[in-house]
Design a protein around this motif. Structure first.
Motif, PDB file in Angstrom:
ATOM      1  N   ALA A 120      -1.791  -5.038  -6.556  1.00  0.00           N
ATOM      2  CA  ALA A 120      -2.658  -5.926  -7.347  1.00  0.00           C
ATOM      3  C   ALA A 120      -2.251  -7.380  -7.181  1.00  0.00           C
ATOM      4  CB  ALA A 120      -2.622  -5.510  -8.815  1.00  0.00           C
ATOM      5  N   ARG A 121      -0.946  -7.647  -7.210  1.00  0.00           N
ATOM      6  CA  ARG A 121      -0.464  -9.036  -7.058  1.00  0.00           C
ATOM      7  C   ARG A 121      -0.809  -9.594  -5.683  1.00  0.00           C
ATOM      8  NH1 ARG A 121       3.714  -7.041 -10.212  1.00  0.00           N
ATOM      9  NH2 ARG A 121       4.956  -6.435  -8.408  1.00  0.00           N
ATOM     10  N   TRP A 156       0.850  -1.193   0.000  1.00  0.00           N
ATOM     11  CA  TRP A 156       0.000   0.000   0.000  1.00  0.00           C
ATOM     12  C   TRP A 156       0.884   1.240   0.000  1.00  0.00           C
ATOM     13  CZ3 TRP A 156      -5.220  -0.011  -0.450  1.00  0.00           C
ATOM     14  CH2 TRP A 156      -5.888   1.205  -0.256  1.00  0.00           C
ATOM     15  N   ASN A 192      -0.604   0.497  -9.084  1.00  0.00           N
ATOM     16  CA  ASN A 192       0.173  -0.157  -8.027  1.00  0.00           C
ATOM     17  C   ASN A 192       0.150  -1.665  -8.288  1.00  0.00           C
ATOM     18  OD1 ASN A 192       1.274  -1.237  -5.688  1.00  0.00           O
ATOM     19  ND2 ASN A 192       0.302   0.266  -4.347  1.00  0.00           N
ATOM     20  N   ASP A 193       1.085  -2.115  -9.137  1.00  0.00           N
ATOM     21  CA  ASP A 193       1.118  -3.522  -9.543  1.00  0.00           C
ATOM     22  C   ASP A 193       1.405  -4.468  -8.384  1.00  0.00           C
ATOM     23  OD1 ASP A 193       0.578  -2.746 -12.139  1.00  0.00           O
ATOM     24  OD2 ASP A 193       2.697  -2.689 -12.709  1.00  0.00           O
ATOM     25  N   LEU A 240      -3.220  -8.562  -3.570  1.00  0.00           N
ATOM     26  CA  LEU A 240      -4.663  -8.711  -3.400  1.00  0.00           C
ATOM     27  C   LEU A 240      -5.210  -9.898  -4.177  1.00  0.00           C
ATOM     28  CD1 LEU A 240      -5.958  -5.032  -3.461  1.00  0.00           C
ATOM     29  CD2 LEU A 240      -5.667  -6.538  -1.482  1.00  0.00           C
ATOM     30  N   GLU A 241      -4.614 -10.205  -5.314  1.00  0.00           N
ATOM     31  CA  GLU A 241      -5.073 -11.335  -6.128  1.00  0.00           C
ATOM     32  C   GLU A 241      -4.974 -12.648  -5.346  1.00  0.00           C
ATOM     33  OE1 GLU A 241      -6.873 -13.290  -9.008  1.00  0.00           O
ATOM     34  OE2 GLU A 241      -6.567 -11.123  -9.047  1.00  0.00           O
ATOM     35  N   THR A 264      -7.337  -1.379  -6.850  1.00  0.00           N
ATOM     36  CA  THR A 264      -6.164  -1.276  -7.725  1.00  0.00           C
ATOM     37  C   THR A 264      -6.388  -0.381  -8.936  1.00  0.00           C
ATOM     38  OG1 THR A 264      -6.763  -3.345  -8.849  1.00  0.00           O
ATOM     39  CG2 THR A 264      -5.221  -3.491  -7.006  1.00  0.00           C
ATOM     40  N   ARG A 265      -7.633  -0.079  -9.269  1.00  0.00           N
ATOM     41  CA  ARG A 265      -7.886   0.806 -10.419  1.00  0.00           C
ATOM     42  C   ARG A 265      -8.303   2.209 -10.008  1.00  0.00           C
ATOM     43  NH1 ARG A 265     -10.940  -3.163 -14.659  1.00  0.00           N
ATOM     44  NH2 ARG A 265      -9.164  -4.552 -14.996  1.00  0.00           N
ATOM     45  N   ARG A 311     -11.186  -5.852  -5.054  1.00  0.00           N
ATOM     46  CA  ARG A 311      -9.800  -5.901  -5.558  1.00  0.00           C
ATOM     47  C   ARG A 311      -9.616  -4.926  -6.718  1.00  0.00           C
ATOM     48  NH1 ARG A 311     -10.943 -11.241  -4.469  1.00  0.00           N
ATOM     49  NH2 ARG A 311      -9.453 -12.285  -3.085  1.00  0.00           N
ATOM     50  N   VAL A 312     -10.529  -5.009  -7.676  1.00  0.00           N
ATOM     51  CA  VAL A 312     -10.446  -4.153  -8.859  1.00  0.00           C
ATOM     52  C   VAL A 312     -10.599  -2.687  -8.464  1.00  0.00           C
ATOM     53  CG1 VAL A 312     -11.569  -3.576 -11.055  1.00  0.00           C
ATOM     54  CG2 VAL A 312     -11.208  -5.967 -10.421  1.00  0.00           C
TER      55      VAL A 312
END
Length: 95
Positions: free
Chosen positions: A55-56, A16, A51-52, A58-59, A44-45, A40-41
């Motif tokens: 995203a990784r 974060w 913030n890649d 949270l996936e 990150t969007r 999640r989306v």
């Protein structure tokens, strides 16, 4: 706008962009109530675009809503109306 309290621990907190361990996050007004499966989306969007690392993490994370774990197959059924405390739980390892 409806808001949730997002608790950040371990890998999620590291990814974060910001220091506090909890964040107030505004939910979109549509759809309302907001499905947990779309959080999640949204994070990150809209909240931390680009913030890649986040995203990784949270996936691979599970979710807790108001201190109750949510099964992955139930994420569509959990609807956020605002006022909830939500915590992404990243995978951990240890020994």
């Amino acid at each position: 706008m409806p808001q949730i309290t997002l608790l950040l621990f371990a890998g999620v907190r590291s990814a974060w962009l910001g220091e506090p361990a909890s964040q107030l996050v505004e939910l979109p007004t549509s759809p309302s109530p907001f499905p947990l499966s779309q959080l999640r989306v949204h994070l990150t969007r809209q909240v931390q675009p680009g913030n890649d690392e986040l995203a990784r993490v949270l996936e691979r994370s599970a979710w807790s809503v108001d201190e109750e774990m949510v099964d992955e197959e139930r994420e569509d059924e959990v609807l956020l109306k605002g006022g909830e405390t939500v915590c992404p739980i990243p995978p951990v390892s240890g020994g």
